[in-house]
Design an enzyme around this catalytic site. Structure first.
Site, PDB file in Angstrom:
ATOM      1  N   GLU A 236     -66.543  40.043  10.963  1.00  0.00           N
ATOM      2  CA  GLU A 236     -66.023  38.856  10.666  1.00  0.00           C
ATOM      3  C   GLU A 236     -64.814  39.298   9.766  1.00  0.00           C
ATOM      4  O   GLU A 236     -65.220  39.473   8.567  1.00  0.00           O
ATOM      5  CB  GLU A 236     -66.910  37.799   9.908  1.00  0.00           C
ATOM      6  CG  GLU A 236     -66.540  36.353  10.115  1.00  0.00           C
ATOM      7  CD  GLU A 236     -66.076  35.716   8.868  1.00  0.00           C
ATOM      8  OE1 GLU A 236     -64.928  35.885   8.379  1.00  0.00           O
ATOM      9  OE2 GLU A 236     -67.179  35.336   8.323  1.00  0.00           O
TER      10      GLU A 236
ATOM     11  N   LYS B 204     -74.893  46.845   1.635  1.00  0.00           N
ATOM     12  CA  LYS B 204     -73.942  47.504   0.808  1.00  0.00           C
ATOM     13  C   LYS B 204     -73.115  46.295   0.129  1.00  0.00           C
ATOM     14  O   LYS B 204     -72.164  46.033   1.053  1.00  0.00           O
ATOM     15  CB  LYS B 204     -73.302  48.534   1.259  1.00  0.00           C
ATOM     16  CG  LYS B 204     -72.453  49.233   0.277  1.00  0.00           C
ATOM     17  CD  LYS B 204     -71.299  49.555   0.796  1.00  0.00           C
ATOM     18  CE  LYS B 204     -70.089  48.593   0.943  1.00  0.00           C
ATOM     19  NZ  LYS B 204     -69.473  48.043  -0.315  1.00  0.00           N
TER      20      LYS B 204
ATOM     21  N   GLU C 252     -52.471  36.562   5.553  1.00  0.00           N
ATOM     22  CA  GLU C 252     -53.155  35.874   4.299  1.00  0.00           C
ATOM     23  C   GLU C 252     -52.754  36.718   3.048  1.00  0.00           C
ATOM     24  O   GLU C 252     -52.960  37.704   3.007  1.00  0.00           O
ATOM     25  CB  GLU C 252     -54.492  35.848   4.552  1.00  0.00           C
ATOM     26  CG  GLU C 252     -55.234  37.195   4.702  1.00  0.00           C
ATOM     27  CD  GLU C 252     -56.971  37.046   4.984  1.00  0.00           C
ATOM     28  OE1 GLU C 252     -57.297  35.941   5.463  1.00  0.00           O
ATOM     29  OE2 GLU C 252     -57.278  38.043   4.969  1.00  0.00           O
TER      30      GLU C 252
ATOM     31  N   CYS D 150     -62.074  33.266   3.922  1.00  0.00           N
ATOM     32  CA  CYS D 150     -61.495  33.732   5.123  1.00  0.00           C
ATOM     33  C   CYS D 150     -60.992  32.768   5.978  1.00  0.00           C
ATOM     34  O   CYS D 150     -59.856  32.788   6.828  1.00  0.00           O
ATOM     35  CB  CYS D 150     -62.145  34.886   5.785  1.00  0.00           C
ATOM     36  SG  CYS D 150     -63.988  34.267   6.172  1.00  0.00           S
TER      37      CYS D 150
END
Ligand code: ADP
Length: 515
Positions: free
Chosen positions: A258, A179, A386, A292
């Site tokens: 992750e 997905k 972040e 990331c």
């Protein structure tokens, strides 16, 4: 792919059980730089997810039992197809995700390497012989594939992360329902079964279900409710990952996560400053800070702080902003107008609270200027979370120990970098930083497909490498080791950091389980 209607905007279909399947509704896939519709993509539903899980479950026994040689041929053919379609994929990544050429090229190369490496994984040992205390007896521990793996992927490293989500489980005999993000349904999704079908992968081994914005939840509901789905393989934000992990726990499904990071890059006073400046600019601004593993904070030892920052600011101001399809562009657009507004808001709040702007600090149409902030108050979000944009926070440290302490003072632990003229000291300090990977004399975005990538703390759990995708426990505690000059992924950056011809000591250390 099936025949397309005569329109300038391509309409896509989902891929379920080896067939291209239409949906009742389509949604607009937008070009983030131009704001135009670049494709129309099925707004899939829970029923589509159910059909995809059915197809993956039906394909599983045959795929699990397929001979390694057959799988090897398919992976190698898929790698060749990606290589053949490289230009097209690079162009698609620019149009769908605003990805400039350097990162798009990196994604394609890494996907090819991943596929080629996975071609051999069918021949890895499948278990161990274990001594038994019963006379004349021995025991065998055999690894088996898990079953159906549900992959949920992001838009940022759209193509390479989609391959990582699919290739690792499939290479070990699992089947997948993928997905992709609604912001990159083609490059992170529908492109893959097109390539895999041509490479000869059987129907049902990889199925792709797409969905409109804000409609992921019903598809995830199907993943959790179906017993055939044995693992959720997710790359994305920590908030979504936490929610999925909670649900996986309730359903006793494995998950590999992750997630986000707040990645520090330490520059010690004995560093080669030219190299460190280039590494920091790359780490912070590659793909507009939307990876990331981008560095969010550069921590510089006090004696070189002023000179380092002066050079980094000059380097940052020279980065070209604009159309990602233009080969000269380094900084393309952010993924959505909402992302530009969010980054602008967080930077403005920090400035209002007293932060100093050393570079950038403003939106530029669909792009945001590469920005460096100093003196950011500790309470500001940007100081510890972040932004997912091209914003770097600069901080000085009185000693290497203080630099490490600052680097550790985050709830995340995905990637870190440390640049020093003394490798031994670098390794010793690196081992004190809590992160899934610590690069000594390299920058935080460095990655290779064979490394066990993943985070600690709020950056996730599990690793992207081989051990995740089979039953029976496995140890993931050994560092990949020292690889002189090897971890140099910033070679894709224009004016490469190792254009000086010198080889540097570079190493990656897996933070999990190190003594
Ligand atoms: P971002 O905000 O950067 O897109 P997300 O973590 O929300 O990060 O998105 C990563 C992936 O997670 C995307 O594929 C997205 O569609 C998916 N996602 C978002 N919300 C959910 C949810 N409730 N259930 C399952 N997947 C989700």
């Amino acid at each position: 792919m099936p025949e397309q209607p005569e329109t300038s905007v391509r309409e896509y279909q989902q891929h379920i059980g080896g067939s291209w399947v239409s949906a009742d509704r389509l949604f607009d896939d937008l070009d983030p730089y131009r704001g135009t519709v670049m494709a129309r993509v099925p707004a899939g539903t829970r029923a589509d997810a159910a059909a995809a899980v059915d197809a993956a479950a039906a394909a599983f026994p045959g795929w699990a039992a397929a001979p390694p040689a057959e799988k090897q041929d398919m992976f190698l053919r898929a790698a060749d197809i990606v290589a053949r379609r490289r230009e097209e994929i690079v162009a698609l990544l620019a149009t769908e995700t605003g990805c400039a050429g350097a990162f798009a090229g990196f994604q394609v190369i890494t996907a090819i390497r991943l596929l080629r490496q996975a071609a051999n994984w069918g021949y890895l040992p499948v278990g161990e012989i274990i001594r038994s205390d019963m006379p004349g007896t021995f025991a065998m521990a055999l690894r088996k594939p898990l079953g159906v793996v549900a992959g949920i992927t992001p838009w940022n490293g759209a193509h390479v992360l989609a391959w990582r989500t699919v290739v690792n489980p499939v290479a070990f005999g699992n089947t997948v329902v993928l997905k992709p993000s609604e912001e990159a349904p083609v490059s992170a999704g529908l492109l893959l079964p097109e390539i895999m079908a041509e490479a000869g992968f059987p129907a049902g081994v990889v199925n792709v279900v797409t969905h409109a914005r804000g409609e992921a939840a019903p598809i995830a509901d199907e993943f959790f409710d179906r017993p055939e789905v044995r693992c959720i393989n997710f790359t994305g934000s920590s908030a979504t990952g936490r929610m999925l992990a909670e649900r996986a726990g309730r359903h006793l499904k494995r998950c590999v996560l992750e997630l986000g990071g707040y990645n520090p890059l330490i520059v010690l006073a004995d560093a080669d400053l030219d190299y460190a400046v280039e590494a920091a600019a790359f780490a912070a601004f590659f793909h507009q800070g939307q990876i990331c593993m981008n560095a969010r904070k550069v921590i510089v030892e006090q004696p070189v702080y002023a000179v380092f920052m002066e050079r980094l600011v000059a380097r940052t101001a020279a980065l070209s902003i604009g159309d990602p399809a233009d080969a000269r562009t380094v900084i393309g657009p952010l993924i959505t107008a909402a992302a530009v507004r969010r980054v602008a808001r967080e930077v403005d709040e920090a400035i209002e609270a007293g932060a100093k702007v050393l570079a950038g600090g403003r939106a530029d149409g669909p792009c945001y200027q590469p920005t460096i902030l100093a003196d950011v108050p500790a309470g500001e979000r940007i100081h510890s979370e972040e932004t997912f944009g091209p914003v770097l926070v600069a901080q000085s440290a009185g000693t290497p120990e203080e630099a490490v302490a600052i680097a550790k003072s985050t709830r995340y632990g995905l990637s870190a970098g440390l640049i020093t003229g003394d490798n031994q000291r670098g390794f010793a300090l690196a081992r004190r930083i809590d992160a899934g990977v610590v690069h000594v004399n390299d920058q935080t975005v460095a990655d290779e497909p064979q490394l066990p990538l993943g985070g600690v703390k709020d950056s996730g759990w599990g690793r992207s490498g081989p051990p995740q995708w089979q039953t029976s426990p496995s140890c993931n505690g050994s560092p990949p080791g020292t690889a002189p000059g090897a971890t140099r992924s910033n070679r894709h950056w224009p004016r490469s950091v190792h254009g000086d011809g010198r080889r540097r000591q570079a190493s990656t250390a897996c933070g999990v389980g190190l003594p």
